[in-house]
Scaffold this motif. Structure first.
Motif, PDB file in Angstrom:
ATOM      1  N   ASP A 297     -14.205 -16.562   0.803  1.00  0.00           N
ATOM      2  CA  ASP A 297     -14.622 -16.697   2.201  1.00  0.00           C
ATOM      3  C   ASP A 297     -13.450 -16.323   3.095  1.00  0.00           C
ATOM      4  O   ASP A 297     -12.288 -16.655   2.787  1.00  0.00           O
ATOM      5  N   VAL A 298     -13.751 -15.673   4.186  1.00  0.00           N
ATOM      6  CA  VAL A 298     -12.716 -15.278   5.140  1.00  0.00           C
ATOM      7  C   VAL A 298     -12.766 -16.224   6.332  1.00  0.00           C
ATOM      8  O   VAL A 298     -13.809 -16.370   6.978  1.00  0.00           O
ATOM      9  N   LYS A 299     -11.649 -16.863   6.628  1.00  0.00           N
ATOM     10  CA  LYS A 299     -11.529 -17.735   7.787  1.00  0.00           C
ATOM     11  C   LYS A 299     -10.726 -17.005   8.861  1.00  0.00           C
ATOM     12  O   LYS A 299     -10.428 -15.815   8.742  1.00  0.00           O
ATOM     13  N   THR A 300     -10.359 -17.733   9.926  1.00  0.00           N
ATOM     14  CA  THR A 300      -9.645 -17.110  11.045  1.00  0.00           C
ATOM     15  C   THR A 300      -8.333 -16.480  10.602  1.00  0.00           C
ATOM     16  O   THR A 300      -8.046 -15.313  10.900  1.00  0.00           O
ATOM     17  N   ASP A 301      -7.517 -17.232   9.879  1.00  0.00           N
ATOM     18  CA  ASP A 301      -6.217 -16.711   9.452  1.00  0.00           C
ATOM     19  C   ASP A 301      -5.948 -16.981   7.980  1.00  0.00           C
ATOM     20  O   ASP A 301      -4.801 -16.936   7.534  1.00  0.00           O
ATOM     21  N   THR A 302      -6.990 -17.270   7.223  1.00  0.00           N
ATOM     22  CA  THR A 302      -6.828 -17.528   5.793  1.00  0.00           C
ATOM     23  C   THR A 302      -7.971 -16.904   5.008  1.00  0.00           C
ATOM     24  O   THR A 302      -9.019 -16.552   5.558  1.00  0.00           O
ATOM     25  N   CYS A 304     -10.112 -17.945   1.511  1.00  0.00           N
ATOM     26  CA  CYS A 304     -10.366 -19.009   0.545  1.00  0.00           C
ATOM     27  C   CYS A 304     -11.070 -18.417  -0.673  1.00  0.00           C
ATOM     28  O   CYS A 304     -12.161 -17.862  -0.558  1.00  0.00           O
ATOM     29  N   THR A 372      -6.491 -21.486  -1.052  1.00  0.00           N
ATOM     30  CA  THR A 372      -6.401 -20.967   0.310  1.00  0.00           C
ATOM     31  C   THR A 372      -5.053 -20.318   0.530  1.00  0.00           C
ATOM     32  O   THR A 372      -4.010 -20.929   0.288  1.00  0.00           O
ATOM     33  N   SER A 375      -3.917 -15.023   5.392  1.00  0.00           N
ATOM     34  CA  SER A 375      -4.373 -13.626   5.468  1.00  0.00           C
ATOM     35  C   SER A 375      -3.399 -12.804   6.278  1.00  0.00           C
ATOM     36  O   SER A 375      -2.688 -13.295   7.156  1.00  0.00           O
TER      37      SER A 375
END
Length: 379
Positions: A297-302, A304, A372, A375
Motif C-alpha cells: 500500500d502506498v501512503k503519503t510518505d511511506t 507498506c 513500513t 518512500s
C-alpha cells in the motif's frame, strides 16, 4: 563492577597471612579500588582480611589531609602503628595493603618487607584486571561471531529452499528419458546435502574471525548503504518464488502489488531478505488449503509491504518477544523446525533501513506482518 578473581583472592590471603606470621601483624587487609584521582577518598572493595574476626579499622586513616600525600608516593602512611601502602603498577594505584600491630612500631627493614609484599600484590592486581578484560573482550567477540554465523547460516536456507523447489518442479516436468533429468537429479542431491550440513551447523563451534572481518562481512546487516530501492521488482520476484512453493504445499498464494510503486529508502539485499523471511514464515506456518497474500500500500510518505496468512497464528503472550534472537515461543517444542532467528534478522534489517515492522495475529486464524519504509518522492 570491579571485582577480584578467586586467584587474586588466594594470592592476597597468602600474602597477608605471611605478614601476620612473619612480622607479627595483628590484622591485615587488602583492598582494590578504581580510578584514584583528584585527592578524593577511594571506594575500597575488600579482597582479603586476616584474621577475619580481627580486622582493624584501617580505612579511618583515609582523610582529606593524609590521602593526597599518601597517594603521591610509594612509601605509604604509618600512623599509630598502622601501615597503609598503595598498590601501584605503572603509576596507577590499583588498591591498598593495610596492616597493623599494637605492641611496637614498624622498623625500617620491616617496612621494606611490607613494601615488597605490596609490590607483589600490585603486580597480581594488574594481571588480574588484564585477565578479566581479556575474558570479557573474548566473550563479547565470541558472541558477535556467533550471531554473525547464525545469521549467515539462516540466510542461506531461503535461497537453498527455492533452488530445491524449482528443481523438484523441473524434475516432474521432464520425462525420465530426457538427458537433462540427470542434471536435475544432481541439483536435488546436492541441495539435500547442503540442507543436511546446515542442520548440523545449527549449534556452530566458535569461528575465530578477526574483528575487522566480522564488521566487513558481506551480510546486509553488516554493510548497510541506504539508497532508493525499486520495490515492485523485488516483490514480483519473491511472489514468483513463493507461488511455486505454495503450489507444492497446496496453499493458495495471492499477490496484490500495484504497478506504480514509489521507490523506498533502503537496501536491496536487506529488503529482499526481510520479505523472503516473512513470506517463508507464512509458507511454513500455513497449513494445506490455506492462503497467503503478499501486497503493498502506498501512503503519503511511506510504502507498506504486508504479508497476510491463514496460518496457526501467534499467542498474545509471544508477541512482545517475537523479534528476539532465538525466541520461538509456543513453537519451541512444536513439530515445525526453526531457529528463532528469521524475525530477529528481519527486524534488525528494517530498523537499519529506518523503517518499522509490526504484526497482528490471532491463534487459529493467522497473522499479518507489515513492513513500513520511507518512500522516495519522484520528481
Amino acid at each position: 563492577m570491579l571485582s577480584a578473581s578467586p586467584d587474586l583472592i588466594a594470592i592476597a590471603r597468602s600474602q597477608i597471612i605471611l605478614l601476620n606470621q612473619s612480622l607479627g601483624a595483628v590484622a591485615s587487609a587488602m583492598y582494590i579500588t578504581e580510578n584514584v584521582a583528584d585527592g578524593r577518598p577511594p571506594n575500597l572493595i575488600e579482597v582479603a582480611v586476616f584474621p577475619e574476626e580481627g580486622a582493624i579499622a584501617l580505612p579511618e586513616a583515609f582523610t582529606t589531609d593524609t590521602f593526597p600525600m599518601m597517594s603521591m608516593g610509594r612509601s605509604g602512611l604509618v600512623r599509630q602503628r598502622r601501615f597503609v601502602l598503595p598498590l601501584i603498577y605503572e603509576e596507577a594505584i590499583l588498591g591498598f595493603l593495610m596492616t597493623g600491630r599494637e605492641d611496637r612500631d614498624w622498623l625500617e627493614y620491616e617496612q621494606l618487607q611490607i613494601q615488597q609484599i605490596a609490590n607483589t600484590l600490585a603486580i597480581a592486581c594488574a594481571l588480574d584486571r588484564r585477565n578479566q578484560w581479556l575474558v570479557t573482550s573474548q566473550q563479547r567477540h565470541y558472541q558477535e561471531q556467533t550471531n554473525f554465523l547464525e545469521s549467515l547460516l539462516h540466510q542461506l536456507r531461503n535461497p537453498l529452499t527455492a533452488i530445491r523447489t524449482f528443481a523438484q518442479l523441473l524434475s516432474r516436468r521432464i520425462i525420465a528419458e530426457d538427458p537433462n533429468q540427470k542434471f536435475v537429479t544432481g541439483i536435488l542431491r546436492e541441495t539435500q546435502h547442503l540442507q543436511d550440513l546446515l542442520s548440523e551447523a545449527e549449534q556452530p563451534a566458535p569461528l575465530l574471525l578477526p574483528q575487522s572481518e566480522v564488521v566487513q562481512a558481506l551480510l546486509p546487516a553488516a554493510k548497510m548503504e541506504l539508497v532508493p530501492v525499486e520495490v515492485h521488482s523485488i516483490l514480483e520476484a519473491i511472489a514468483s518464488f513463493a507461488h511455486a512453493i505454495a503450489q507444492e504445499r497446496n496453499i493458495q498464494f495471492l499477490a496484490n502489488i500495484p504497478d506504480q510503486l514509489p521507490k523506498v529508502l533502503g537496501n536491496e539485499l536487506a529488503l529482499r531478505e526481510v520479505i523472503v523471511n516473512l513470506v517463508e514464515n507464512a509458507l511454513k506456518y500455513t497449513p494445506s488449503q490455506g492462503y497467503i497474500l503478499l501486497g503493498a500500500d502506498v501512503k503519503t510518505d511511506t510504502v507498506c509491504i504486508y504479508i497476510q496468512d491463514t496460518g496457526v497464528g501467534i499467542p498474545e503472550a509471544d508477541l512482545p518477544h517475537l523479534f528476539e534472537r532465538n525466541f520461538r515461543g509456543r513453537q519451541e517444542n512444536g513439530a515445525i523446525a526453526g531457529t528463532g532467528l528469521g524475525l530477529a534478522i528481519a527486524n534488525d534489517l528494517v530498523q537499519q533501513m529506518e523503517g518499522s515492522i509490526h504484526v497482528i495475529s490471532e491463534v487459529g486464524k493467522g497473522s499479518t506482518f507489515a513492513v513500513t519504509l520511507k518512500s522516495i518522492l519522484q520528481r
